[in-house]
Design a protein around this motif. Sequence first.
Motif, PDB file in Angstrom:
ATOM      1  N   ASN A 247      -9.271  30.529  22.740  1.00  0.00           N
ATOM      2  CA  ASN A 247      -9.138  29.076  22.735  1.00  0.00           C
ATOM      3  C   ASN A 247      -7.791  28.631  22.187  1.00  0.00           C
ATOM      4  OD1 ASN A 247     -11.465  28.322  23.993  1.00  0.00           O
ATOM      5  ND2 ASN A 247     -12.505  27.561  22.170  1.00  0.00           N
ATOM      6  N   SER A 248      -7.311  29.321  21.151  1.00  0.00           N
ATOM      7  CA  SER A 248      -6.024  28.907  20.595  1.00  0.00           C
ATOM      8  C   SER A 248      -4.874  29.294  21.514  1.00  0.00           C
ATOM      9  CB  SER A 248      -5.820  29.481  19.188  1.00  0.00           C
ATOM     10  OG  SER A 248      -5.526  30.859  19.218  1.00  0.00           O
ATOM     11  N   GLN A 249      -5.062  30.342  22.312  1.00  0.00           N
ATOM     12  CA  GLN A 249      -4.059  30.672  23.332  1.00  0.00           C
ATOM     13  C   GLN A 249      -3.955  29.545  24.353  1.00  0.00           C
ATOM     14  OE1 GLN A 249      -1.967  33.155  23.596  1.00  0.00           O
ATOM     15  NE2 GLN A 249      -2.718  34.835  22.327  1.00  0.00           N
ATOM     16  N   LYS A 250      -5.112  29.028  24.772  1.00  0.00           N
ATOM     17  CA  LYS A 250      -5.126  27.902  25.709  1.00  0.00           C
ATOM     18  C   LYS A 250      -4.510  26.664  25.065  1.00  0.00           C
ATOM     19  CE  LYS A 250      -8.982  27.231  27.939  1.00  0.00           C
ATOM     20  NZ  LYS A 250     -10.446  27.113  28.170  1.00  0.00           N
ATOM     21  N   ALA A 251      -4.806  26.451  23.781  1.00  0.00           N
ATOM     22  CA  ALA A 251      -4.230  25.310  23.070  1.00  0.00           C
ATOM     23  C   ALA A 251      -2.710  25.431  23.009  1.00  0.00           C
ATOM     24  CB  ALA A 251      -4.812  25.224  21.658  1.00  0.00           C
ATOM     25  N   LEU A 252      -2.223  26.647  22.777  1.00  0.00           N
ATOM     26  CA  LEU A 252      -0.783  26.868  22.712  1.00  0.00           C
ATOM     27  C   LEU A 252      -0.123  26.554  24.052  1.00  0.00           C
ATOM     28  CD1 LEU A 252       1.754  27.937  21.273  1.00  0.00           C
ATOM     29  CD2 LEU A 252       1.089  30.234  22.043  1.00  0.00           C
ATOM     30  N   GLU A 253      -0.714  27.023  25.147  1.00  0.00           N
ATOM     31  CA  GLU A 253      -0.157  26.749  26.469  1.00  0.00           C
ATOM     32  C   GLU A 253      -0.079  25.252  26.731  1.00  0.00           C
ATOM     33  OE1 GLU A 253      -2.703  28.820  29.126  1.00  0.00           O
ATOM     34  OE2 GLU A 253      -2.142  30.831  28.390  1.00  0.00           O
ATOM     35  N   THR A 254      -1.140  24.534  26.377  1.00  0.00           N
ATOM     36  CA  THR A 254      -1.157  23.089  26.568  1.00  0.00           C
ATOM     37  C   THR A 254      -0.119  22.404  25.695  1.00  0.00           C
ATOM     38  OG1 THR A 254      -3.518  23.129  27.115  1.00  0.00           O
ATOM     39  CG2 THR A 254      -2.600  21.014  26.435  1.00  0.00           C
ATOM     40  N   ALA A 255      -0.018  22.834  24.442  1.00  0.00           N
ATOM     41  CA  ALA A 255       0.936  22.232  23.513  1.00  0.00           C
ATOM     42  C   ALA A 255       2.370  22.425  23.986  1.00  0.00           C
ATOM     43  CB  ALA A 255       0.754  22.819  22.116  1.00  0.00           C
ATOM     44  N   VAL A 256       2.665  23.597  24.523  1.00  0.00           N
ATOM     45  CA  VAL A 256       4.010  23.855  25.044  1.00  0.00           C
ATOM     46  C   VAL A 256       4.326  22.890  26.190  1.00  0.00           C
ATOM     47  CG1 VAL A 256       5.410  25.524  26.329  1.00  0.00           C
ATOM     48  CG2 VAL A 256       4.110  26.268  24.330  1.00  0.00           C
ATOM     49  N   GLN A 257       3.369  22.703  27.089  1.00  0.00           N
ATOM     50  CA  GLN A 257       3.573  21.789  28.212  1.00  0.00           C
ATOM     51  C   GLN A 257       3.806  20.361  27.730  1.00  0.00           C
ATOM     52  OE1 GLN A 257       0.061  22.315  30.595  1.00  0.00           O
ATOM     53  NE2 GLN A 257       0.599  24.396  31.199  1.00  0.00           N
ATOM     54  N   ILE A 258       3.014  19.924  26.762  1.00  0.00           N
ATOM     55  CA  ILE A 258       3.141  18.558  26.261  1.00  0.00           C
ATOM     56  C   ILE A 258       4.466  18.373  25.538  1.00  0.00           C
ATOM     57  CG2 ILE A 258       2.196  16.867  24.637  1.00  0.00           C
ATOM     58  CD1 ILE A 258      -0.568  18.056  25.235  1.00  0.00           C
ATOM     59  N   ALA A 259       4.824  19.325  24.681  1.00  0.00           N
ATOM     60  CA  ALA A 259       6.076  19.215  23.939  1.00  0.00           C
ATOM     61  C   ALA A 259       7.269  19.179  24.890  1.00  0.00           C
ATOM     62  CB  ALA A 259       6.212  20.378  22.964  1.00  0.00           C
ATOM     63  N   THR A 260       7.216  19.984  25.931  1.00  0.00           N
ATOM     64  CA  THR A 260       8.302  19.997  26.913  1.00  0.00           C
ATOM     65  C   THR A 260       8.401  18.662  27.629  1.00  0.00           C
ATOM     66  OG1 THR A 260       8.036  22.391  27.240  1.00  0.00           O
ATOM     67  CG2 THR A 260       9.214  21.175  28.941  1.00  0.00           C
ATOM     68  N   ALA A 261       7.261  18.129  28.082  1.00  0.00           N
ATOM     69  CA  ALA A 261       7.259  16.855  28.807  1.00  0.00           C
ATOM     70  C   ALA A 261       7.691  15.696  27.920  1.00  0.00           C
ATOM     71  CB  ALA A 261       5.873  16.580  29.377  1.00  0.00           C
ATOM     72  N   ALA A 262       7.303  15.743  26.638  1.00  0.00           N
ATOM     73  CA  ALA A 262       7.614  14.654  25.713  1.00  0.00           C
ATOM     74  C   ALA A 262       8.953  14.831  25.015  1.00  0.00           C
ATOM     75  CB  ALA A 262       6.514  14.533  24.662  1.00  0.00           C
ATOM     76  N   GLU A 263       9.634  15.949  25.286  1.00  0.00           N
ATOM     77  CA  GLU A 263      10.893  16.277  24.615  1.00  0.00           C
ATOM     78  C   GLU A 263      10.712  16.259  23.099  1.00  0.00           C
ATOM     79  OE1 GLU A 263      13.790  13.564  26.160  1.00  0.00           O
ATOM     80  OE2 GLU A 263      13.904  14.585  28.090  1.00  0.00           O
ATOM     81  N   ALA A 264       9.600  16.852  22.678  1.00  0.00           N
ATOM     82  CA  ALA A 264       9.245  16.883  21.258  1.00  0.00           C
ATOM     83  C   ALA A 264       9.368  18.299  20.713  1.00  0.00           C
ATOM     84  CB  ALA A 264       7.811  16.395  21.069  1.00  0.00           C
ATOM     85  N   PRO A 265       9.670  18.449  19.433  1.00  0.00           N
ATOM     86  CA  PRO A 265       9.624  19.785  18.828  1.00  0.00           C
ATOM     87  C   PRO A 265       8.196  20.319  18.857  1.00  0.00           C
ATOM     88  CG  PRO A 265      10.766  18.203  17.408  1.00  0.00           C
ATOM     89  CD  PRO A 265      10.087  17.413  18.473  1.00  0.00           C
ATOM     90  N   LEU A 266       8.068  21.620  18.900  1.00  0.00           N
ATOM     91  CA  LEU A 266       6.764  22.268  18.861  1.00  0.00           C
ATOM     92  C   LEU A 266       6.637  23.027  17.550  1.00  0.00           C
ATOM     93  CD1 LEU A 266       4.116  23.142  20.308  1.00  0.00           C
ATOM     94  CD2 LEU A 266       5.379  25.156  21.112  1.00  0.00           C
ATOM     95  N   HIS A 267       5.611  22.718  16.774  1.00  0.00           N
ATOM     96  CA  HIS A 267       5.347  23.410  15.522  1.00  0.00           C
ATOM     97  C   HIS A 267       4.079  24.243  15.687  1.00  0.00           C
ATOM     98  CE1 HIS A 267       7.801  20.594  12.660  1.00  0.00           C
ATOM     99  NE2 HIS A 267       8.384  20.729  13.845  1.00  0.00           N
ATOM    100  N   VAL A 268       4.215  25.545  15.598  1.00  0.00           N
ATOM    101  CA  VAL A 268       3.066  26.449  15.705  1.00  0.00           C
ATOM    102  C   VAL A 268       2.673  26.864  14.292  1.00  0.00           C
ATOM    103  CG1 VAL A 268       2.147  28.530  16.773  1.00  0.00           C
ATOM    104  CG2 VAL A 268       4.035  27.290  17.878  1.00  0.00           C
ATOM    105  N   VAL A 269       1.422  26.589  13.919  1.00  0.00           N
ATOM    106  CA  VAL A 269       0.985  26.874  12.555  1.00  0.00           C
ATOM    107  C   VAL A 269      -0.234  27.792  12.573  1.00  0.00           C
ATOM    108  CG1 VAL A 269       1.857  24.651  11.738  1.00  0.00           C
ATOM    109  CG2 VAL A 269      -0.552  24.866  12.355  1.00  0.00           C
ATOM    110  N   ALA A 270      -0.336  28.605  11.553  1.00  0.00           N
ATOM    111  CA  ALA A 270      -1.517  29.436  11.324  1.00  0.00           C
ATOM    112  C   ALA A 270      -1.907  29.300   9.871  1.00  0.00           C
ATOM    113  CB  ALA A 270      -1.228  30.896  11.664  1.00  0.00           C
TER     114      ALA A 270
END
Length: 313
Positions: A181-204
């Motif tokens: 599930n978190s792999q899917k979340a990461l893929e979605t987050a990357v797409q959104i950050a790219t489209a929004a021209e936003a930084p991506l913060h990956v946290v654990a």
Amino acid sequence: MSAAVSSTNESTHESTDETMDPGIVVGYDGSPGSRLALDWAIETAKRDDRQLTLLHCVGLTMTPTFRAYDPGVQAHAYEEMSRGVLAEAVDIAAKTLDRKDVHPLSVIGGAAAELVGISSQADLVVTGSRGHGAVSGGLLGSTSYAVTAHAHCPAVVVRGTSVIHAGPSHPVVVAFDDSKNSQKALETAVQIATAAEAPLHVVAVDNVGGLEAWPETDTILGREEMIDQMHLHVGQALRDVAEDARRAHPGLDVQTSVLGGGAGAAIAAYAVDVRAGLVVMGSRGHGGFTGMLLGSVSHRVVHDSPCPVMVIH
């Protein structure tokens, strides 16, 4: 069983039917919480070039049932109410979107059940954290929780007193624990950050230090060595994820952070610190090396986060 009250927008003569792609579905009842959800959904539909469906639910569980009750008259009253609420929402959306891409839909039924039902056809379902109750069929806090738990597509809960969108000043935060599930979340987050021209913060969340989780027969030194290995594993996993994202999307600003403490509280607090525009997370994860992203964790983040939260199923 739900029944359609009205799916026609008189000002546009558009109708919403079962064959139409609902795109982004937002629950709307005219409350402040649903207005925030609507504003967020409008901007997201514009950015992603998607259809927008405005869903108004009329719950009848609190309707009086006595001999003088005339269901025909009552249904007409609900239809008029829905038309007014939806007309307002359409007018708001049409200021930003092409009116032909905005589809009002009113149904008789519980908000949570109807939103979960339509989510099987939708790209995204959006709710506010609070709405009207009783007969107005609104989005109570329990509705947003139920939708995030059971939706068939990504579900977003919009919180706070103003709308926040991901962008250059508001990063997309994604919680990662190496689960499916978190792999899917990461893929979605990357797409959104790219489209929004936003930084991506990956946290654990690294919470392996609790000694109660280790067998009593282990030596303190053995525990410490194992904990150190787990710390290194968490950090390396995030670095690998970040490098993969940068390689696939050159120019994407990717940052990583290892958080401590309780997973839900830590993720929400991080979102506050970095002024996040969106938190993305899986609905459930595994124990793995962090033990994060259980259902209770995602609910804690939805409850505490200062910005919209997207839950991926």
